[in-house]
Design a protein around this motif. Structure first.
Motif, PDB file in Angstrom:
ATOM      1  N   UNK A  65       6.385 -10.013   6.965  1.00 12.78           N
ATOM      2  CA  UNK A  65       7.834  -9.385   5.844  1.00 12.78           C
ATOM      3  C   UNK A  65       8.916 -10.351   6.031  1.00 12.78           C
ATOM      4  N   UNK A  66       9.267 -10.774   7.052  1.00  7.08           N
ATOM      5  CA  UNK A  66      10.587 -11.640   7.092  1.00  7.08           C
ATOM      6  C   UNK A  66      10.186 -12.828   6.112  1.00  7.08           C
ATOM      7  N   UNK A  67       8.848 -13.503   5.989  1.00  3.86           N
ATOM      8  CA  UNK A  67       8.307 -14.478   5.145  1.00  3.86           C
ATOM      9  C   UNK A  67       8.697 -14.017   3.704  1.00  3.86           C
ATOM     10  N   UNK A  68       8.376 -12.977   3.434  1.00  2.96           N
ATOM     11  CA  UNK A  68       8.370 -12.483   2.026  1.00  2.96           C
ATOM     12  C   UNK A  68       9.794 -12.267   1.488  1.00  2.96           C
ATOM     13  N   UNK A  69      10.457 -11.834   2.443  1.00  2.00           N
ATOM     14  CA  UNK A  69      12.223 -11.765   2.327  1.00  2.00           C
ATOM     15  C   UNK A  69      12.827 -13.050   2.090  1.00  2.00           C
ATOM     16  N   UNK A  70      12.316 -13.987   2.948  1.00  2.03           N
ATOM     17  CA  UNK A  70      13.015 -15.354   2.821  1.00  2.03           C
ATOM     18  C   UNK A  70      12.494 -15.975   1.260  1.00  2.03           C
ATOM     19  N   UNK A  71      11.121 -15.700   0.908  1.00  2.78           N
ATOM     20  CA  UNK A  71      11.042 -16.022  -0.438  1.00  2.78           C
ATOM     21  C   UNK A  71      11.717 -15.562  -1.571  1.00  2.78           C
ATOM     22  N   UNK A  72      11.727 -13.982  -1.371  1.00  5.19           N
ATOM     23  CA  UNK A  72      12.419 -13.403  -2.576  1.00  5.19           C
ATOM     24  C   UNK A  72      13.822 -13.902  -2.469  1.00  5.19           C
ATOM     25  N   UNK A  73      14.653 -14.010  -1.355  1.00  2.72           N
ATOM     26  CA  UNK A  73      16.162 -14.696  -1.243  1.00  2.72           C
ATOM     27  C   UNK A  73      15.977 -16.021  -2.031  1.00  2.72           C
ATOM     28  N   UNK A  74      15.173 -16.996  -1.651  1.00 10.61           N
ATOM     29  CA  UNK A  74      15.299 -18.303  -2.248  1.00 10.61           C
ATOM     30  C   UNK A  74      14.966 -18.472  -3.791  1.00 10.61           C
ATOM     31  N   UNK A  75      14.309 -17.457  -4.208  1.00 15.65           N
ATOM     32  CA  UNK A  75      13.939 -17.645  -5.570  1.00 15.65           C
ATOM     33  C   UNK A  75      14.623 -16.446  -6.675  1.00 15.65           C
ATOM     34  N   UNK A  76      15.676 -16.108  -5.889  1.00 21.92           N
ATOM     35  CA  UNK A  76      16.694 -15.229  -6.735  1.00 21.92           C
ATOM     36  C   UNK A  76      16.142 -13.748  -7.309  1.00 21.92           C
ATOM     37  N   UNK A  77      14.994 -13.306  -6.260  1.00 19.86           N
ATOM     38  CA  UNK A  77      14.356 -11.935  -6.617  1.00 19.86           C
ATOM     39  C   UNK A  77      15.003 -11.048  -5.986  1.00 19.86           C
ATOM     40  N   UNK A  78      16.065 -10.310  -6.510  1.00 20.43           N
ATOM     41  CA  UNK A  78      16.883  -9.359  -5.488  1.00 20.43           C
ATOM     42  C   UNK A  78      16.284  -8.218  -5.502  1.00 20.43           C
TER      43      UNK A  78
END
Length: 535
Positions: free
Chosen positions: A176-189
Motif C-alpha cells: 500500500x505504501x508503494x501505491x501511495x508513492x505512485x499516486x504522490x509522484x503522478x499527481x493523483x490526489x
C-alpha cells in the motif's frame, strides 16, 4: 538540622480544632508534592486508611508535556480523572483534546450539580468546589453522531495509518505504501476511498500493468487483495470518514475569549463498534499536529494536552513500523509543547518503549480475580518507583475516585508514590442533553466550515477521464457524478487533463518524469506517513 527544620508546626501539641500532625512517612511523601510554581491539584494523600487533606497531591503545569498514563479497571473513575485534569488545564489557558468513547464527557461544558457525594468528597480533600462549565467544541468522525464532522483525505491520512484501519499484514502494508508513492509522484490526489480504489483498479488493469511493474515489489495478487479489502471497507459504511473539507488540527489549539483553553471533545459513541477506525483516527490527529507544529522546547505550560482513551485499541495488532512511529512521535512531540496521556486498563496495554516516555502516572484500582489478573497486578507494581506502600495490596483495595499517583517534579525527578483521594470535577459528571449538544454544535463558528462534504476532482475523475471510457466505477456512479464527468469531458477536448499527461498520453515518460519530480517534492510525509502539502 534542627527539629524545627525537619518537622512542621503541626507536630506540636494540637490546639482544639487544629489539623492533626502528618505521620513521618506521609510527611516525606507530601514534601515531594510541595511545588512552588503553577500546578494542577489532584487530591489529598491517603495514608493508613485515612485521608490527609493538608497533604495535597499535585502535578506541575510545565510537566504536563512529559506525557502520562491514566489506568485502572472499569468503573474505578478514570473518566472523572480525565475530566478533573481537563478542567484545570482549561482554567489555566491550556487547550485539551478528549475522546469521548461512552458519550459521558460532554458534561464538561455544563456546570456540575452539588449533591451529598460531591460535598462529602470536597470536604474530605479540602476542595473549594464551585459548579463550573468549561468552553468546549464537539466533533464527530465523518459527522456520524453529534458533532462537527472530522474528516481526513486519504492522501494525508497516509499508508501506515490506513493499513492499520484496513487490518493489512506487513507485506500488504508495504505494498500500500508503494501505491501511495505512485499516486504522490503522478499527481493523483487521493481525497476519498474511491480515489484510492480507482488507482488500484488502474494498476491491476491491462492498461496499468506496465505501471504496476514500474513500482517494483508490488505483485498483482497483493494489489488485488488490497482492492477487495477497500471494497469491503466501503461496503461497511466507512467512506464517510475520508474526504473534504479536511479537518485542520490547528483548531484544537484554540482558547476561548476569556482566556481559558478550549476543550475539544470527539464524540465516538456512534462508532464504538469500529475501534480500529477511531483509535487510528486519534493517532492521525496526533501525527498531524506533530507534522505541523514548530519546536518550542520546555515551555511554562503545554500548548495542548491530548488524552488518548482506550489506548489498547491503538496497539492491538499493530505492525512494527506502526509501533516504531508511535514511539518516535511520542518521544519528539514533547518538544513541540504537546502532552499525551494514554488511558487504558493496565500499563501492560502500552508497549514498553512508549511506556518509558510517560512521566506522570495516575493508577486507579486493579482487580485480581484470575491468574492473568494477578500477573497484570505484579507487572503494574514493577513499573512504579520505590514505594512506602504495599502496592499489591493497595491497588486492589482502592475505592472509586482513588488512585496511586507519581509525577515528575519541577526538576524532572519522579515524586514519591502517593495514594490519593481525588477531587470532584466541577462540571457535570455525565452527558448533556442531546438537544443542547446539537444546539452547541450548530452555533459553533466551525460548523459552517466543516459540515458540508465536498467532492472535487481528484484521482477517480482524472483516471476515468484519461481512460476515455466508462469503467466499472463509472458505470455505478450516481447521476450527478456522471453529469459532472460529462462537463469535465468537454473541457478535456479542449486540452489534455493532468492524468492524460501523466498516464495516458503518448509523451507519458517525459511528462511523468518532470511532473512526478515536481509533485514528489510538494508532498512530504512525516515519520507516520501523513502529509499536508497545502500548509
Amino acid at each position: 538540622m534542627s527539629d524545627s527544620e525537619t518537622m512542621p508546626q503541626a507536630a506540636a501539641p494540637e490546639a482544639p480544632g487544629s489539623a492533626p500532625a502528618l505521620p513521618k512517612e506521609a510527611l516525606e511523601i507530601a514534601s515531594g508534592y510541595a511545588f512552588t510554581g503553577p500546578a494542577l491539584d489532584l487530591g489529598a494523600l491517603l495514608w493508613d486508611g485515612a485521608c490527609l487533606p493538608d497533604a495535597q497531591v499535585r502535578i506541575p503545569l510545565p510537566m504536563l508535556n512529559r506525557h502520562g498514563l491514566v489506568a485502572g479497571a472499569t468503573g474505578t473513575g478514570k473518566t472523572k480523572t480525565l475530566q478533573l485534569i481537563a478542567e484545570q488545564l482549561s482554567a489555566q489557558g491550556v487547550p485539551v483534546f478528549l475522546a469521548d468513547i461512552k458519550g459521558d464527557v460532554s458534561g464538561i461544558s455544563a456546570p456540575g450539580t452539588r449533591n451529598d457525594k460531591v460535598q462529602a468528597r470536597a470536604a474530605d480533600v479540602h476542595q473549594e468546589w464551585t459548579a463550573t462549565g468549561f468552553p468546549a467544541e464537539f466533533y464527530a468522525l465523518g459527522g456520524l453522531g453529534h458533532g462537527i464532522p472530522v474528516r481526513a483525505t486519504v492522501t494525508d491520512f497516509g499508508p501506515l495509518l490506513l493499513s492499520k484501519v484496513l487490518q493489512l499484514n506487513q507485506t500488504q502494508e508495504q505494498s500500500l505504501g508503494l501505491i501511495f508513492h505512485y499516486a504522490d509522484t503522478k499527481g493523483l490526489e487521493l481525497v476519498d476511498l474511491k480515489d484510492l480504489r480507482a488507482v488500484v483498479t488502474f494498476l491491476t488493469s491491462d492498461e496499468g500493468k506496465a505501471e504496476l511493474k514500474s513500482i517494483g515489489g508490488l505483485s498483482t495478487a497483493t494489489a488485488g487483495v488490497i482492492l477487495r479489502t477497500l471494497t469491503a471497507f466501503e461496503a461497511q459504511g466507512m467512506a464517510d470518514f475520508f474526504g473534504e473539507p479536511e479537518f485542520d488540527t490547528g483548531e484544537l489549539l484554540r482558547t476561548a475569549q476569556d482566556g481559558r483553553g478550549m476543550v475539544s471533545v470527539l464524540e465516538l459513541p456512534a462508532v464504538q463498534d469500529r475501534p480500529q477506525l477511531f483509535s487510528t483516527f486519534l493517532m492521525w490527529l496526533l501525527a498531524d499536529l506533530f507534522h505541523d507544529l514548530p519546536e518550542v522546547g520546555d515551555a511554562d505550560k503545554p500548548r495542548l494536552v491530548f488524552f488518548f482513551d482506550e489506548a489498547h485499541l491503538l496497539f492491538n495488532g499493530a505492525s512494527k513500523a506502526f509501533l516504531d512511529s508511535i514511539t518516535q512521535t511520542v518521544r519528539l512531540i514533547r518538544s513541540k509543547g504537546v502532552g499525551v496521556f494514554f488511558v487504558t486498563q493496565t500499563p501492560k496495554d502500552v508497549p514498553a518503549d512508549v511506556l518509558a516516555q510517560l512521566g506522570n502516572r495516575v493508577q486507579h484500582a486493579l482487580r485480581a480475580f484470575t491468574p492473568d489478573d494477578q500477573k497484570a497486578l505484579k507487572a503494574t507494581v514493577k513499573t512504579f518507583p520505590n514505594s512506602a506502600y504495599d502496592l499489591e495490596e493497595l491497588l486492589t483495595g482502592l475505592g472509586t475516585g482513588e488512585a496511586v499517583v507519581t509525577v515528575l517534579s519541577e526538576k524532572g525527578a519522579p515524586t514519591p508514590v502517593a495514594a490519593t483521594r481525588l477531587r470532584a470535577p466541577e462540571s457535570l459528571m455525565g452527558p448533556v442533553d442531546a438537544a443542547a449538544l446539537d444546539a452547541a454544535v450548530k452555533s459553533s463558528p466551525l460548523y459552517g466550515r466543516y459540515a458540508q462534504a465536498v467532492d472535487r476532482e481528484s484521482a477517480y475523475e482524472k483516471l476515468n477521464a484519461s481512460r476515455g471510457a466508462k469503467g466499472p466505477d463509472e458505470m455505478t456512479a450516481p447521476p450527478e457524478k456522471a453529469e459532472a464527468r460529462k462537463a469535465g469531458a468537454g473541457k478535456s477536448e479542449e486540452r489534455p487533463s493532468m492524468v492524460e499527461q501523466v498516464v495516458g498520453s503518448g509523451v507519458f515518460k517525459s511528462l511523468a518524469r518532470s511532473l512526478g519530480t515536481q509533485i514528489g517534492r510538494e508532498i512530504s510525509r512525516s515519520i507516520f506517513g501523513t502529509a499536508r502539502r497545502r500548509r
